[in-house]
Design an enzyme around this catalytic site. Structure first.
Site, PDB file in Angstrom:
ATOM      1  N   ARG A  37      55.116  19.837 -15.591  1.00 47.10           N
ATOM      2  CA  ARG A  37      55.520  21.208 -15.277  1.00 47.10           C
ATOM      3  C   ARG A  37      54.917  22.157 -16.311  1.00 47.10           C
ATOM      4  NH1 ARG A  37      61.951  19.978 -14.057  1.00 47.10           N
ATOM      5  NH2 ARG A  37      61.621  18.659 -12.208  1.00 47.10           N
ATOM      6  N   ASP A  78      53.635  25.433 -18.244  1.00 46.84           N
ATOM      7  CA  ASP A  78      54.271  26.738 -18.439  1.00 46.84           C
ATOM      8  C   ASP A  78      53.400  27.879 -17.937  1.00 46.84           C
ATOM      9  OD1 ASP A  78      56.507  25.651 -19.682  1.00 46.84           O
ATOM     10  OD2 ASP A  78      55.632  25.799 -21.691  1.00 46.84           O
ATOM     11  N   TYR A  86      45.985  16.263 -22.880  1.00 47.82           N
ATOM     12  CA  TYR A  86      45.867  17.718 -22.947  1.00 47.82           C
ATOM     13  C   TYR A  86      44.761  18.115 -23.916  1.00 47.82           C
ATOM     14  CZ  TYR A  86      50.398  18.403 -20.586  1.00 47.82           C
ATOM     15  OH  TYR A  86      51.419  18.410 -19.675  1.00 47.82           O
ATOM     16  N   ARG A 146      51.696  23.036 -28.060  1.00 44.12           N
ATOM     17  CA  ARG A 146      51.497  24.398 -28.560  1.00 44.12           C
ATOM     18  C   ARG A 146      52.086  24.551 -29.966  1.00 44.12           C
ATOM     19  NH1 ARG A 146      53.875  28.059 -23.977  1.00 44.12           N
ATOM     20  NH2 ARG A 146      53.455  29.681 -25.529  1.00 44.12           N
TER      21      ARG A 146
END
Length: 246
Positions: A50, A52, A111, A198
């Site tokens: 999911r 952002d 990622y 992040r």
């Protein structure tokens, strides 16, 4: 009823995130609406992650069930036709068994976080990188990143709104390298906490600027306190690059 696994690319800029919400357009809603336009069925598109608001994907994976008899090429092309002009594309479709689940069957996720490290602002990559004008030391960032690899309590790198049952995760890879004017942070694990990558990026940026060392990052990890870590890096530099399955 056939279950289809689809691989998706999207620009997260115009969306409130992957998940369908009432406060704006989502990637999930765009795909579900396109599937309805194609087959006339209200389907649930379930993704592997999911992402952002503002986060992009090079190879998000999702699944959906369609009653209509069709084939993989038609699923891909018909959904893409009805996605226009949204910046979302189905790269491929594959028939899978009913017990396949894009999220729960996944054994790994990867990622990429992109930092544009130059004095001039981002123009062509505006909205797709974190622009940091101060010179960053990628080697120091990589050294500090290795402190985080392995199985740890990542409370210091977990968003306050994270809904995961436990802050403990096993981080398989966290590499930092310079690619010309860019710093690339590559992260791999079975799963991640909300904002974990992040928050890694915001902390490692402090190392790159010489404000923190690898020892400081180890202290942040041991603190198990979100306030001890660096800031949350902006979402536009983050890309979901792949999802692994057995």
């Amino acid at each position: 009823m056939q279950r289809w696994k689809i691989t998706i690319e999207y620009d997260g800029g115009p969306f409130v995130g992957w998940q369908r919400q009432t406060n704006g357009p989502s990637v999930q809603a765009a795909l579900e609406d396109a599937a309805f336009a194609f087959c006339g069925e209200r389907v649930l598109v379930q993704g592997a992650g999911r992402t952002d608001t503002g986060v992009h994907a090079l190879a998000q994976v999702a699944h959906l069930d369609i009653e209509r008899a069709t084939d993989a090429k038609t699923v891909r092309d018909a959904i893409n036709q009805h996605l226009k002009p949204d910046p979302v594309a189905v790269l491929g479709a594959e028939a899978v068994p009913q017990d396949f689940h894009a999220r729960f069957s996944a054994t790994g996720r990867s990622y990429l976080y992109r930092i544009l490290n130059r004095r001039a602002p981002a123009v062509l990559d505006h909205g797709r990188v974190w622009a940091v004008p101060q010179e960053l030391d990628a080697a120091s960032m990589h050294e500090a990143a290795q402190v985080l690899v392995g199985r740890h309590d990542f409370t210091s790198f977990r968003a306050s709104e994270c809904q995961a049952d436990s802050p403990v995760r096993t981080l398989d890879r966290l590499d930092v390298s310079r690619r010309g004017e860019e710093i690339h942070i590559v992260a791999e694990a079975r799963s991640f906490l909300h904002h974990q990558i992040r928050n890694f990026a915001g902390t490692l940026e402090r190392v790159g600027r010489g404000r923190w060392t690898a020892r400081d990052v180890a202290d942040v990890l041991d603190a198990r306190d979100r306030a001890a870590a660096g800031p949350t890096a902006p979402p536009q530099g983050l890309y979901l690059t792949g999802v692994c399955y057995d």
